[in-house]
Design a protein around this motif. Structure first.
Motif, PDB file in Angstrom:
ATOM      1  N   THR A  34       0.827  -1.210   0.000  1.00  0.00           N
ATOM      2  CA  THR A  34       0.000   0.000   0.000  1.00  0.00           C
ATOM      3  C   THR A  34       0.862   1.262   0.000  1.00  0.00           C
ATOM      4  O   THR A  34       0.442   2.304  -0.488  1.00  0.00           O
ATOM      5  CB  THR A  34      -0.968   0.047   1.203  1.00  0.00           C
ATOM      6  N   GLY A  35       2.094   1.160   0.527  1.00  0.00           N
ATOM      7  CA  GLY A  35       3.002   2.314   0.489  1.00  0.00           C
ATOM      8  C   GLY A  35       3.255   2.754  -0.947  1.00  0.00           C
ATOM      9  O   GLY A  35       3.350   3.949  -1.243  1.00  0.00           O
ATOM     10  N   TYR A  38       0.639   5.207  -2.047  1.00  0.00           N
ATOM     11  CA  TYR A  38       0.864   6.583  -1.566  1.00  0.00           C
ATOM     12  C   TYR A  38       2.024   7.224  -2.327  1.00  0.00           C
ATOM     13  O   TYR A  38       2.020   8.423  -2.629  1.00  0.00           O
ATOM     14  CB  TYR A  38       1.102   6.599  -0.042  1.00  0.00           C
ATOM     15  N   ARG A  39       3.003   6.389  -2.660  1.00  0.00           N
ATOM     16  CA  ARG A  39       4.138   6.900  -3.437  1.00  0.00           C
ATOM     17  C   ARG A  39       3.678   7.356  -4.835  1.00  0.00           C
ATOM     18  O   ARG A  39       4.163   8.349  -5.367  1.00  0.00           O
ATOM     19  CB  ARG A  39       5.216   5.817  -3.561  1.00  0.00           C
ATOM     20  N   ARG A  91      10.779   5.058  -5.853  1.00  0.00           N
ATOM     21  CA  ARG A  91      11.664   4.693  -4.726  1.00  0.00           C
ATOM     22  C   ARG A  91      12.692   5.766  -4.394  1.00  0.00           C
ATOM     23  O   ARG A  91      13.554   5.541  -3.549  1.00  0.00           O
ATOM     24  CB  ARG A  91      12.393   3.372  -5.031  1.00  0.00           C
ATOM     25  N   ALA A  99       5.545  10.983  -0.191  1.00  0.00           N
ATOM     26  CA  ALA A  99       4.488  10.014   0.120  1.00  0.00           C
ATOM     27  C   ALA A  99       3.989  10.223   1.544  1.00  0.00           C
ATOM     28  O   ALA A  99       2.790  10.142   1.821  1.00  0.00           O
ATOM     29  CB  ALA A  99       5.016   8.590  -0.054  1.00  0.00           C
ATOM     30  N   SER A 100       4.915  10.497   2.436  1.00  0.00           N
ATOM     31  CA  SER A 100       4.529  10.725   3.826  1.00  0.00           C
ATOM     32  C   SER A 100       3.670  11.997   3.917  1.00  0.00           C
ATOM     33  O   SER A 100       2.739  12.069   4.721  1.00  0.00           O
ATOM     34  CB  SER A 100       5.799  10.847   4.676  1.00  0.00           C
ATOM     35  N   ALA A 103       0.171  11.300   2.464  1.00  0.00           N
ATOM     36  CA  ALA A 103      -0.557  10.331   3.299  1.00  0.00           C
ATOM     37  C   ALA A 103      -1.306  10.990   4.459  1.00  0.00           C
ATOM     38  O   ALA A 103      -2.122  10.341   5.102  1.00  0.00           O
ATOM     39  CB  ALA A 103       0.402   9.263   3.828  1.00  0.00           C
ATOM     40  N   ARG A 109      -6.298   9.272   1.399  1.00  0.00           N
ATOM     41  CA  ARG A 109      -6.419   8.002   2.119  1.00  0.00           C
ATOM     42  C   ARG A 109      -7.728   7.298   1.763  1.00  0.00           C
ATOM     43  O   ARG A 109      -7.766   6.099   1.553  1.00  0.00           O
ATOM     44  CB  ARG A 109      -6.346   8.211   3.634  1.00  0.00           C
ATOM     45  N   GLY A 129       1.475  -1.844   5.261  1.00  0.00           N
ATOM     46  CA  GLY A 129       1.268  -0.398   5.293  1.00  0.00           C
ATOM     47  C   GLY A 129       1.411   0.143   6.694  1.00  0.00           C
ATOM     48  O   GLY A 129       2.285  -0.288   7.457  1.00  0.00           O
ATOM     49  N   ARG A 130       0.535   1.094   7.045  1.00  0.00           N
ATOM     50  CA  ARG A 130       0.587   1.712   8.372  1.00  0.00           C
ATOM     51  C   ARG A 130      -0.725   1.551   9.141  1.00  0.00           C
ATOM     52  O   ARG A 130      -0.755   1.576  10.354  1.00  0.00           O
ATOM     53  CB  ARG A 130       0.860   3.226   8.244  1.00  0.00           C
ATOM     54  N   ASP A 131      -1.808   1.407   8.378  1.00  0.00           N
ATOM     55  CA  ASP A 131      -3.154   1.429   8.977  1.00  0.00           C
ATOM     56  C   ASP A 131      -3.937   0.183   8.610  1.00  0.00           C
ATOM     57  O   ASP A 131      -5.154   0.174   8.634  1.00  0.00           O
ATOM     58  CB  ASP A 131      -3.907   2.655   8.440  1.00  0.00           C
ATOM     59  N   ILE A 132      -3.233  -0.865   8.218  1.00  0.00           N
ATOM     60  CA  ILE A 132      -3.910  -2.045   7.666  1.00  0.00           C
ATOM     61  C   ILE A 132      -4.641  -2.825   8.768  1.00  0.00           C
ATOM     62  O   ILE A 132      -5.793  -3.209   8.610  1.00  0.00           O
ATOM     63  CB  ILE A 132      -2.910  -2.976   6.920  1.00  0.00           C
ATOM     64  N   ARG A 180       9.730  10.809   8.769  1.00  0.00           N
ATOM     65  CA  ARG A 180       8.557  10.039   8.346  1.00  0.00           C
ATOM     66  C   ARG A 180       7.902   9.335   9.534  1.00  0.00           C
ATOM     67  O   ARG A 180       6.682   9.285   9.626  1.00  0.00           O
ATOM     68  CB  ARG A 180       8.959   9.036   7.259  1.00  0.00           C
ATOM     69  N   ASP A 184       4.154  10.067  10.242  1.00  0.00           N
ATOM     70  CA  ASP A 184       3.225   8.943  10.110  1.00  0.00           C
ATOM     71  C   ASP A 184       2.527   8.628  11.434  1.00  0.00           C
ATOM     72  O   ASP A 184       1.399   8.155  11.441  1.00  0.00           O
ATOM     73  CB  ASP A 184       3.958   7.680   9.620  1.00  0.00           C
ATOM     74  N   ARG A 187       0.004  12.021  12.669  1.00  0.00           N
ATOM     75  CA  ARG A 187      -1.064  12.606  11.844  1.00  0.00           C
ATOM     76  C   ARG A 187      -2.433  12.252  12.430  1.00  0.00           C
ATOM     77  O   ARG A 187      -2.581  11.252  13.147  1.00  0.00           O
ATOM     78  CB  ARG A 187      -0.932  12.135  10.390  1.00  0.00           C
TER      79      ARG A 187
HETATM   80  O1   DC Z   1       5.862   1.829   3.212  1.00  0.00           O
HETATM   81  P1   DC Z   1       6.387   3.022   2.391  1.00  0.00           P
HETATM   82  O2   DC Z   1       7.649   3.592   2.947  1.00  0.00           O
HETATM   83  O3   DC Z   1       6.522   2.695   0.938  1.00  0.00           O
HETATM   84  O4   DC Z   1       5.239   4.137   2.540  1.00  0.00           O
HETATM   85  C1   DC Z   1       5.359   5.416   1.980  1.00  0.00           C
HETATM   86  C2   DC Z   1       4.579   6.431   2.825  1.00  0.00           C
HETATM   87  O5   DC Z   1       3.189   6.189   2.694  1.00  0.00           O
HETATM   88  C3   DC Z   1       4.879   6.391   4.324  1.00  0.00           C
HETATM   89  O6   DC Z   1       5.601   7.519   4.751  1.00  0.00           O
HETATM   90  C4   DC Z   1       3.542   6.389   5.017  1.00  0.00           C
HETATM   91  C5   DC Z   1       2.529   6.266   3.943  1.00  0.00           C
HETATM   92  N1   DC Z   1       1.656   5.098   4.104  1.00  0.00           N
HETATM   93  C6   DC Z   1       0.497   5.259   4.838  1.00  0.00           C
HETATM   94  O7   DC Z   1       0.266   6.327   5.401  1.00  0.00           O
HETATM   95  N2   DC Z   1      -0.402   4.251   4.928  1.00  0.00           N
HETATM   96  C7   DC Z   1      -0.157   3.073   4.338  1.00  0.00           C
HETATM   97  N3   DC Z   1      -1.062   2.098   4.430  1.00  0.00           N
HETATM   98  C8   DC Z   1       1.038   2.876   3.612  1.00  0.00           C
HETATM   99  C9   DC Z   1       1.934   3.905   3.531  1.00  0.00           C
END
Ligand code: DC
Length: 226
Positions: A34-35, A38-39, A91, A99-100, A103, A109, A129-132, A180, A184, A187
């Motif tokens: 999922t990152g 956002y990228r 990348r 991306a941060s 996000a 989102r 991801g971060r919120d999965i 980040r 992250d 927020r």
């Molecule tokens: O995992 P990554 O480094 O590729 O993620 C890039 C940015 O996207 C990271 O700074 C936070 C955001 N992100 C997010 O907020 N929620 C997600 N599910 C995945 C990534």
């Protein structure tokens, strides 16, 4: 294996993507990064001269123009933004920070989460991801919080970039990771945190193979429990 969803959250550079990818291959399920989505939104902003941090509204008004495709083939995963293969372009350090920043935008989102849920419905996945765990797939059969110390994460990224021949500075990479992490986890929308029911996997002192083995063990144990 029945339809399953494995949710993996964690901070930047903890090895979520590479570990999840390896585990997906081993278990014969689909990996969803999922990152990368956002990228793609960040790359779209950069390419269109939008400063998403100062002027989020400009990005929000063009969200319909962002089409993302994640294709899995024998060589791994390729990411497409509006038909163009951007797998490598997303990348760069500039896109990582961007991306941060995108996000934190609620509307971004909402759009990406809807896509992620649809993907997990149609097939068995391991999604990182971060919120999965808490938000995107709260009913996932397996939930894991994969983390490592800031030092360990910065060192891994540094080595990865050096191996690719990218000129980089360790302190800058570490500062980007700290930026980040802070962004992250503080927020308002779906901040990064370990879900109560997520198993903690700290990979600071583990090799890649050991980390993948740990995640596989967690998944197998959880599935056997149910
Ligand atoms: O995992 P990554 O480094 O590729 O993620 C890039 C940015 O996207 C990271 O700074 C936070 C955001 N992100 C997010 O907020 N929620 C997600 N599910 C995945 C990534």
């Amino acid at each position: 294996m029945n339809h399953i969803a494995v949710a993996v959250d964690g901070p930047a550079g903890a090895g979520k993507s590479s570990v999840s990818k390896a585990v997906a291959k081993d278990l014969g399920i689909v990996y969803i990064d999922t990152g990368a989505m956002y990228r793609c939104a960040a790359l779209f902003a950069i390419k269109n001269g939008i400063d998403a941090k100062r002027d989020p509204q400009s990005l929000i008004s063009r969200l319909d123009e962002i089409n993302i495709d994640i294709k899995n083939n024998a060589d791994g995963q390729r990411v497409f933004l509006n038909g163009a293969d951007v797998t490598d372009e997303i990348r760069t350090p500039e896109v990582s920070v961007g991306a941060s920043d995108v996000a934190v935008i609620k509307e971004v989102r909402r759009k990406l989460v809807a896509m992620q849920r649809a993907m997990a419905k149609s097939e068995s996945v391991i999604m990182d991801g971060r919120d999965i765990c808490e938000y995107v797939l709260p009913d996932a059969e397996v939930k894991i919080f994969l983390t490592a110390s800031v030092e360990a994460r910065a060192l891994r990224r540094y080595k990865e970039l050096i191996e690719k021949g990218v000129d980089c500075d360790f302190e800058k990479i570490k500062a980007d990771i700290e930026y980040r992490d802070h962004n992250d986890s503080t927020r308002a929308e779906s901040p990064l945190k370990r879900a109560k029911d997520a198993v903690l996997a700290d990979t600071s002192d583990l090799t890649f193979d050991e980390s993948a083995a740990l995640v596989k063990r967690i998944i197998k144990e959880k599935i056997q429990e149910d």
